[in-house]
Design a protein around this motif. Structure first.
Motif, PDB file in Angstrom:
ATOM      1  N   PRO A  86      11.424   5.077 115.042  1.00  0.00           N
ATOM      2  CA  PRO A  86      11.892   4.224 116.169  1.00  0.00           C
ATOM      3  C   PRO A  86      10.609   3.506 115.194  1.00  0.00           C
ATOM      4  N   THR A  87       9.689   3.576 114.394  1.00  0.00           N
ATOM      5  CA  THR A  87       8.331   2.657 114.168  1.00  0.00           C
ATOM      6  C   THR A  87       9.324   1.758 112.970  1.00  0.00           C
ATOM      7  N   GLU A  88      10.344   2.594 112.367  1.00  0.00           N
ATOM      8  CA  GLU A  88      10.823   1.563 111.036  1.00  0.00           C
ATOM      9  C   GLU A  88      11.533   0.208 112.072  1.00  0.00           C
ATOM     10  N   GLU A  89      12.632   0.788 112.825  1.00  0.00           N
ATOM     11  CA  GLU A  89      13.080  -0.270 113.951  1.00  0.00           C
ATOM     12  C   GLU A  89      12.030  -1.231 113.951  1.00  0.00           C
ATOM     13  N   VAL A  92      24.316   0.051 125.548  1.00  0.00           N
ATOM     14  CA  VAL A  92      23.697   0.086 126.887  1.00  0.00           C
ATOM     15  C   VAL A  92      21.835  -0.424 126.100  1.00  0.00           C
ATOM     16  N   LYS A  93      21.525   0.968 125.135  1.00  0.00           N
ATOM     17  CA  LYS A  93      19.922   0.760 124.417  1.00  0.00           C
ATOM     18  C   LYS A  93      19.495  -0.744 123.424  1.00  0.00           C
ATOM     19  N   TYR A  94      20.617  -1.349 123.317  1.00  0.00           N
ATOM     20  CA  TYR A  94      19.564  -2.058 122.814  1.00  0.00           C
ATOM     21  C   TYR A  94      20.354  -3.709 123.160  1.00  0.00           C
ATOM     22  N   ALA A  95      20.405  -3.417 124.993  1.00  0.00           N
ATOM     23  CA  ALA A  95      20.453  -3.979 126.443  1.00  0.00           C
ATOM     24  C   ALA A  95      19.138  -4.152 126.010  1.00  0.00           C
ATOM     25  N   GLN A  96      18.707  -3.266 126.072  1.00  0.00           N
ATOM     26  CA  GLN A  96      17.107  -2.741 126.337  1.00  0.00           C
ATOM     27  C   GLN A  96      15.886  -2.920 125.310  1.00  0.00           C
ATOM     28  N   THR A  97      16.281  -3.510 124.375  1.00  0.00           N
ATOM     29  CA  THR A  97      15.608  -3.895 123.057  1.00  0.00           C
ATOM     30  C   THR A  97      15.537  -5.360 123.161  1.00  0.00           C
ATOM     31  N   ALA A  98      17.044  -6.048 123.747  1.00  0.00           N
ATOM     32  CA  ALA A  98      16.938  -7.588 124.063  1.00  0.00           C
ATOM     33  C   ALA A  98      15.969  -8.163 124.715  1.00  0.00           C
ATOM     34  N   LEU A  99      16.114  -7.330 125.903  1.00  0.00           N
ATOM     35  CA  LEU A  99      15.458  -7.300 126.708  1.00  0.00           C
ATOM     36  C   LEU A  99      13.293  -7.265 127.091  1.00  0.00           C
ATOM     37  N   GLU A 100      13.293  -5.876 126.073  1.00  0.00           N
ATOM     38  CA  GLU A 100      11.837  -6.149 125.762  1.00  0.00           C
ATOM     39  C   GLU A 100      11.632  -6.684 125.354  1.00  0.00           C
ATOM     40  N   PHE A 101      11.713  -7.362 124.257  1.00  0.00           N
ATOM     41  CA  PHE A 101      11.133  -8.148 122.709  1.00  0.00           C
ATOM     42  C   PHE A 101      11.475  -9.486 123.218  1.00  0.00           C
ATOM     43  N   HIS A 111      24.525  -5.004 114.070  1.00  0.00           N
ATOM     44  CA  HIS A 111      24.995  -4.003 114.528  1.00  0.00           C
ATOM     45  C   HIS A 111      23.481  -2.877 114.268  1.00  0.00           C
ATOM     46  N   PRO A 112      22.162  -3.426 115.171  1.00  0.00           N
ATOM     47  CA  PRO A 112      21.221  -2.570 115.044  1.00  0.00           C
ATOM     48  C   PRO A 112      21.142  -0.882 114.725  1.00  0.00           C
ATOM     49  N   ALA A 113      22.137   0.014 115.555  1.00  0.00           N
ATOM     50  CA  ALA A 113      22.270   1.037 115.931  1.00  0.00           C
ATOM     51  C   ALA A 113      22.954   1.888 114.532  1.00  0.00           C
ATOM     52  N   ARG A 114      23.239   1.030 113.756  1.00  0.00           N
ATOM     53  CA  ARG A 114      23.841   1.080 112.178  1.00  0.00           C
ATOM     54  C   ARG A 114      23.104   1.925 111.146  1.00  0.00           C
ATOM     55  N   THR A 173       9.802  -6.827 114.053  1.00  0.00           N
ATOM     56  CA  THR A 173       8.527  -7.621 114.886  1.00  0.00           C
ATOM     57  C   THR A 173       8.702  -8.459 113.449  1.00  0.00           C
ATOM     58  N   GLU A 174       8.897  -8.211 112.618  1.00  0.00           N
ATOM     59  CA  GLU A 174       8.948  -8.965 111.095  1.00  0.00           C
ATOM     60  C   GLU A 174       9.945  -9.839 111.124  1.00  0.00           C
ATOM     61  N   PHE A 175      11.432  -9.756 111.835  1.00  0.00           N
ATOM     62  CA  PHE A 175      12.352 -10.264 112.165  1.00  0.00           C
ATOM     63  C   PHE A 175      11.491 -11.543 112.559  1.00  0.00           C
ATOM     64  N   MET A 176      10.900 -11.445 113.932  1.00  0.00           N
ATOM     65  CA  MET A 176      11.399 -12.265 114.649  1.00  0.00           C
ATOM     66  C   MET A 176       9.870 -12.917 114.036  1.00  0.00           C
ATOM     67  N   ALA A 177       9.285 -12.438 113.233  1.00  0.00           N
ATOM     68  CA  ALA A 177       7.607 -13.813 112.691  1.00  0.00           C
ATOM     69  C   ALA A 177       8.593 -14.198 111.758  1.00  0.00           C
ATOM     70  N   HIS A 178       9.881 -13.954 111.443  1.00  0.00           N
ATOM     71  CA  HIS A 178      10.452 -14.927 110.477  1.00  0.00           C
ATOM     72  C   HIS A 178      11.340 -16.621 110.899  1.00  0.00           C
ATOM     73  N   GLY A 179      11.141 -15.842 112.784  1.00  0.00           N
ATOM     74  CA  GLY A 179      12.196 -16.738 113.528  1.00  0.00           C
ATOM     75  C   GLY A 179      13.331 -16.566 114.117  1.00  0.00           C
ATOM     76  N   GLY A 180      13.113 -15.025 113.401  1.00  0.00           N
ATOM     77  CA  GLY A 180      14.683 -14.555 114.124  1.00  0.00           C
ATOM     78  C   GLY A 180      14.790 -14.521 115.443  1.00  0.00           C
ATOM     79  N   GLN A 181      15.923 -14.762 115.611  1.00  0.00           N
ATOM     80  CA  GLN A 181      16.054 -15.264 117.645  1.00  0.00           C
ATOM     81  C   GLN A 181      17.018 -13.822 118.397  1.00  0.00           C
ATOM     82  N   GLY A 182      17.819 -13.534 117.272  1.00  0.00           N
ATOM     83  CA  GLY A 182      18.651 -12.634 117.979  1.00  0.00           C
ATOM     84  C   GLY A 182      19.016 -10.918 117.854  1.00  0.00           C
ATOM     85  N   ILE A 183      19.783 -10.576 118.776  1.00  0.00           N
ATOM     86  CA  ILE A 183      20.212  -8.884 117.779  1.00  0.00           C
ATOM     87  C   ILE A 183      21.529  -8.778 118.603  1.00  0.00           C
TER      88      ILE A 183
END
Ligand code: AMP
Ligand code: MN
Ligand code: MN
Ligand code: MN
Length: 302
Positions: free
Chosen positions: A215-218, A246-255, A207-210, A223-233
């Motif tokens: 935006p900088t912290e997010e 809708v917003k986080y569908a966009q985020t999933a696509l972007e990253f 639940h990233p919206a919670r 990016t840190e999550f992915m650097a550690h090997g995280g794969q999903g949102i």
């Protein structure tokens, strides 16, 4: 008469599943239903792939797995790990790991470790505003003594007549700056992702919206999550509005992250979204369960 033969399990594929519900809680953490009752409810609600994701605890996994398979429901192991990141609490969902993995079990045990003292400190804070006996009161709602949570305090405060519902308790007493809120040091992001990965699973930002991050912290979180090997949102969750999905569908696509879907169901009385009763993922997204094909526990015949 010809009786149809059961389809061999290796013929199954998760790529066709749309009603996956990969986030919910049982009495092993802060849900009010047992793993067995949740499995039955998932089937009744048309869930086609299920994961129980108790907070910081895998003690319910074998029960959930056995109950799901007995009902013909494909199952992925699950957990929701509490993490401290940039001064806030972030939840990381793990899916499809080996629930007997020692490092994961020990890491979760350590993460649960401070909960009793935290609960005593919360009770002391509430006593200062004239609400007494909340530690003992919350304990009467606890199914797992190692997992006393704010939710159990909230249920007790409702029962004791201080508030109308648990949301009001959180708002008035249990969130940052309120009398029953206590800062706590949870797991580190890198450790949580590593425990999940090294046990063979995939890590997902819940639940990233919670989180109310800037935006900088997010960006730093992702990016840190992915650097550690995280794969999903998580994109479609009971904790998101339609606009947030809708917003986080966009985020999933972007990253280029895999997308997850789960009700975050806790209780028939409290949860807004029931097991399996949520929107589908947009066809543009890559469902996280596609990378977990080999980790799915299939019933002998579906
Ligand atoms: P804890 O792990 O003890 O800090 O408790 C966190 C849990 O409290 C979450 O997993 C939710 O189930 C619940 N929770 C957090 N915020 C709220 C809220 N505003 N209203 C209702 N439940 C909440
Ligand atoms: Mn919870
Ligand atoms: Mn959560
Ligand atoms: Mn949850």
């Amino acid at each position: 008469m010809n009786t149809p033969l059961p389809i061999p399990s290796r013929a199954h594929t998760v790529s066709v599943v749309s009603n996956a519900d990969l986030h919910c809680h049982s009495t092993l953490s802060d849900g009010t239903l047992t793993p067995e009752a949740l499995a039955q409810r998932a089937v009744a609600n048309g869930v086609a792939l299920w994961a129980l994701t108790d907070h910081d605890e895998v003690g319910g996994q074998q029960r959930a797995l056995d109950a799901a398979l007995a009902l013909g429901l494909p199952y992925l192991t699950g957990v929701e790990i509490s993490v401290s990141f940039a001064g806030r609490v972030v939840h990381i969902v793990g899916l499809g790991f080996d629930h007997h993995n020692t490092a994961l079990i020990e890491g979760l045990h350590a993460t649960r470790g401070g909960r009793e003292q935290r609960a005593r400190d919360m009770a002391a804070g509430l006593a200062q505003v004239g609400i007494h006996g909340t530690f003992e009161g919350a304990l009467t709602f606890v199914g797992n003594p190692e997992l006393i949570s704010r939710t159990h305090f909230a249920r007790f405060l409702v029962e004791a007549g201080h508030c109308h519902d648990v949301n009001e308790v959180f708002r008035r007493y249990l969130t940052e700056g309120k009398p029953g809120y206590v800062e706590h040091r949870w797991a580190r992001l890198g450790d949580a992702v590593r425990w999940i990965r090294e046990a063979g699973g995939a890590a997902v930002i819940a639940h990233p919206a919670r989180y109310a991050f800037t935006p900088t912290e997010e960006y730093a979180l992702i990016t840190e999550f992915m650097a550690h090997g995280g794969q999903g949102i998580e994109v479609v969750t009971g904790s998101h509005s339609a606009a947030e999905a809708v917003k986080y569908a966009q985020t999933a696509l972007e990253f280029d992250l895999f997308a997850s879907r789960g009700s975050d169901f806790h209780s028939p009385e409290e949860s807004r979204v029931d097991l399996g009763r949520l929107d589908g993922l947009s066809g543009r997204l890559k469902p996280i369960w596609q990378v977990l094909e080999h980790r799915v526990h299939w019933p002998a015949c579906v």
